[in-house]
Design an enzyme around this catalytic site. Sequence first.
Site, PDB file in Angstrom:
ATOM      1  N   ALA A   1      40.179  44.042  39.166  1.00  0.00           N
ATOM      2  CA  ALA A   1      40.501  44.780  40.384  1.00  0.00           C
ATOM      3  C   ALA A   1      39.283  45.063  41.255  1.00  0.00           C
ATOM      4  CB  ALA A   1      41.181  46.094  40.010  1.00  0.00           C
TER       5      ALA A   1
ATOM      6  N   ASN B   1      38.187  48.078  32.644  1.00  0.00           N
ATOM      7  CA  ASN B   1      37.928  46.686  32.995  1.00  0.00           C
ATOM      8  C   ASN B   1      37.047  46.531  34.231  1.00  0.00           C
ATOM      9  OD1 ASN B   1      39.396  45.666  30.830  1.00  0.00           O
ATOM     10  ND2 ASN B   1      41.313  45.729  31.972  1.00  0.00           N
TER      11      ASN B   1
ATOM     12  N   HIS C   1      37.508  51.586  44.422  1.00  0.00           N
ATOM     13  CA  HIS C   1      36.384  51.119  43.597  1.00  0.00           C
ATOM     14  C   HIS C   1      35.186  50.854  44.501  1.00  0.00           C
ATOM     15  CE1 HIS C   1      39.315  50.522  40.392  1.00  0.00           C
ATOM     16  NE2 HIS C   1      40.044  49.815  41.234  1.00  0.00           N
TER      17      HIS C   1
END
Length: 264
Positions: A120, A187, A217
Amino acid sequence: MKLGLIGNGAIARYVMGALEDTGHEIGSLLLRPERVAELAAEGSSIPSMVSSVSAIPSDLDLIVECAGHQALRQYGAEILRRGLNLVTVSIGALADRDLEDELTRAAQDGGARLLLASGAIGALDALRSAKVGDLARVRYVGRKPPHGWLGSPAESHLDLNNIGPEAQTHYAGSARRAALEYPKNANVSAAVALAGLGFDQTEVELIADPSISENIHEIHAEGEFGAFSFRISGRALSDNPRSSALAAMSVVSRVAQEAQPIRF
């Protein structure tokens, strides 16, 4: 290509549909025994549904893992020893040094490769390039709405149901500790760590932010190359609010690269 797939959750279903739409064939599904029985009863069109690595057909070009960290732990080494290349999005599992060593040895023994999907996050190509020079600092910041941290160690640090109007940090430390303590959220930070300074030198900050509705993020990097900051606001898959759409797309992209004569 003829592919094997591990898992049948939201990401796996997205990956399966996208790969079939682009001309690839799903030749086998590796699932828990009870799930094999359920899908068989439903009349699944997948020609081979198996519950062990030894039963995977030998004519597959690539195996794609979409079932999480435990699946990589359970099946990864045996698949690699069979000489089958394996794509995984469960990068956070590699924070476990013993597992990383086991998968490395298995890949070497089988003459296979463990291929990492970016998940992601983006900008990993720039981070890998920057690592060639003197990469001085890499920091990953992960922001989610408070409810996005439910079921994680954040609950022991914050009252996520009554957090107030201000964003609050509930973790600050290394990428390795973040991946081990927050396995369901590991992850992205692990991908940043592996592309850059490694698990122990990559800084991670995890934040519960009541002002946002999507997961955000950020990567901040400094070094000989200069500096960059990258920010992405990620949406979930339509049929599972806890699964990143970009993570699923990154698996499809990673598989597609393996089929191309010219690739990044």
